[in-house]
Design a protein around this motif. Structure first.
Motif, PDB file in Angstrom:
ATOM      1  N   GLU A  96       0.828  -1.203   0.000  1.00 19.75           N
ATOM      2  CA  GLU A  96       0.000   0.000   0.000  1.00 19.75           C
ATOM      3  C   GLU A  96       0.860   1.250   0.000  1.00 19.75           C
ATOM      4  O   GLU A  96       2.026   1.232   0.406  1.00 19.75           O
ATOM      5  N   VAL A 130      -8.116   1.369   7.515  1.00 20.14           N
ATOM      6  CA  VAL A 130      -7.559   2.700   7.223  1.00 20.14           C
ATOM      7  C   VAL A 130      -8.068   3.749   8.213  1.00 20.14           C
ATOM      8  O   VAL A 130      -7.382   4.748   8.479  1.00 20.14           O
ATOM      9  N   ASN A 137     -10.192   8.695   6.784  1.00 17.76           N
ATOM     10  CA  ASN A 137      -9.759   7.870   5.662  1.00 17.76           C
ATOM     11  C   ASN A 137     -10.895   7.026   5.093  1.00 17.76           C
ATOM     12  O   ASN A 137     -11.786   6.585   5.831  1.00 17.76           O
ATOM     13  N   ILE A 139     -12.022   4.050   1.714  1.00 19.25           N
ATOM     14  CA  ILE A 139     -11.624   3.088   0.690  1.00 19.25           C
ATOM     15  C   ILE A 139     -12.618   3.195  -0.465  1.00 19.25           C
ATOM     16  O   ILE A 139     -13.823   3.340  -0.245  1.00 19.25           O
ATOM     17  N   LYS A 157      -7.589   4.741  -2.405  1.00 18.68           N
ATOM     18  CA  LYS A 157      -7.721   5.428  -1.130  1.00 18.68           C
ATOM     19  C   LYS A 157      -8.296   6.831  -1.275  1.00 18.68           C
ATOM     20  O   LYS A 157      -8.502   7.511  -0.267  1.00 18.68           O
ATOM     21  N   ASN A 158      -8.525   7.254  -2.517  1.00 18.65           N
ATOM     22  CA  ASN A 158      -9.204   8.534  -2.709  1.00 18.65           C
ATOM     23  C   ASN A 158     -10.014   8.501  -3.995  1.00 18.65           C
ATOM     24  O   ASN A 158      -9.767   7.680  -4.882  1.00 18.65           O
TER      25      ASN A 158
END
Length: 305
Positions: A96, A130, A137, A139, A157-158
């Motif tokens: 990651e 996360v 955060n 996912i 992640k974004n």
């Protein structure tokens, strides 16, 4: 397939409260740490640093003792609180960074929720993981891997990374391959398969005509066979949806254990489908990332009998 680059990631390891070590020759992580820290820490303490996520290689946290090191690799030891590590028997983080997370999912775990299962999913487990670092955060889903299948998946992640990969999926995902054990033996040792899929009344995917379905292209090659069962590698050439199970049934070689799509036997107690290769162009660094995990030993044993 375009967008590949030799561009290197730029790493910015933290310098405060830790140690930075530059690798001079090829090695593996734990022996390197033993040698480098022998005057400061016992072997037990070194193992503890590694297991608690306090060691990174080229900016990527790892807990794997056998992580390979090459000359000029940068190993960072962080003292204090280590990074949160996902610990779950059905899901393992392979790699990651700030934008993406690659995992190895076991068979039996849903990728995302359905009307009956909301929480026991890879998505839910990663969301919790996360948020332990920062409650803000999130996912984001990039693709799915069926509950019955095992292997590699990647999540964003974004939202921006998700959007970019979705818009360019067939170009940026440069290799998506599966190991599959099937009943019987295909007529050809290798072939290119083009099909079109639609969704039936019971959410069953089936192959249909070009004017009524979505195109999917895959290539297969025979790895090993004993004629009763065959081990094959299937590579998705295009198409976001996976048609492997349907294609294998249409060839007369259904996936072992896959009763839904024509299998007569279930020698492994599971559907013998495993996503073992995933290559993609990183949307931020433009570097091709390559991940490969072993084919389950049970698949290999099956074709030796």
């Amino acid at each position: 397939m375009g967008l590949r680059s030799d561009k290197k990631n730029t790493y910015k390891p933290r310098q405060a409260g830790g140690r930075r070590l530059t690798v001079k020759e090829e090695d593996t992580l734990l022996p390197f740490l033993y040698k480098s820290l022998e005057k400061e820490h016992s072997r037990t303490a070194v193992k503890s640093l590694l297991s608690k996520g306090q060691v990174s290689v080229n900016g990527e946290t790892t807990t794997q003792f056998d992580t390979p090191l090459s000359p000029n690799s940068l190993v960072q030891i962080t003292y204090g609180k280590g990074k949160v590590v996902l610990s779950h028997p059905m899901l393992k983080v392979v790699w990651e960074d700030e934008s993406l997370i690659v995992v190895n999912k076991k068979q039996g775990l849903l990728s995302v929720s359905n009307p009956k299962v909301k929480e026991k999913t890879a998505y839910h487990l990663l969301s919790d993981y996360v948020k332990k670092t920062d409650s803000r955060n999130k996912i984001f889903i990039l693709h799915r891997l069926e509950r019955e299948a095992s292997g590699l998946m990647v999540f964003a992640k974004n939202k921006g990374v998700q959007t970019q990969l979705h818009a360019n999926w067939n170009v940026m995902v440069t290799n998506r391959s599966y190991a599959v054990a099937v009943e019987g033996r295909p007529e050809r040792d290798t072939d290119l398969l083009t099909s079109y899929n639609s969704i039936g009344e019971r959410q069953t995917t089936y192959i249909t005509s070009a004017d009524s379905g979505t195109e999917s292209i895959m290539r297969y090659r025979l790895l090993k066979t004993n004629n009763l069962y065959s081990l094959m590698e299937l590579t998705i050439e295009s198409g976001h949806r996976n048609l492997i199970r349907e294609q294998m049934e249409s060839l007369g070689t259904p996936v072992a254990g896959d009763e839904k799509y024509g299998a007569k036997t279930n020698p492994l107690g599971r559907i013998a489908l495993h996503a073992n290769k995933l290559f993609f162009v990183h949307p931020v660094t433009n570097k091709e990332m390559r991940f490969e995990i072993p084919i389950p030993s049970s698949f290999i044993t099956l074709v030796k009998k």
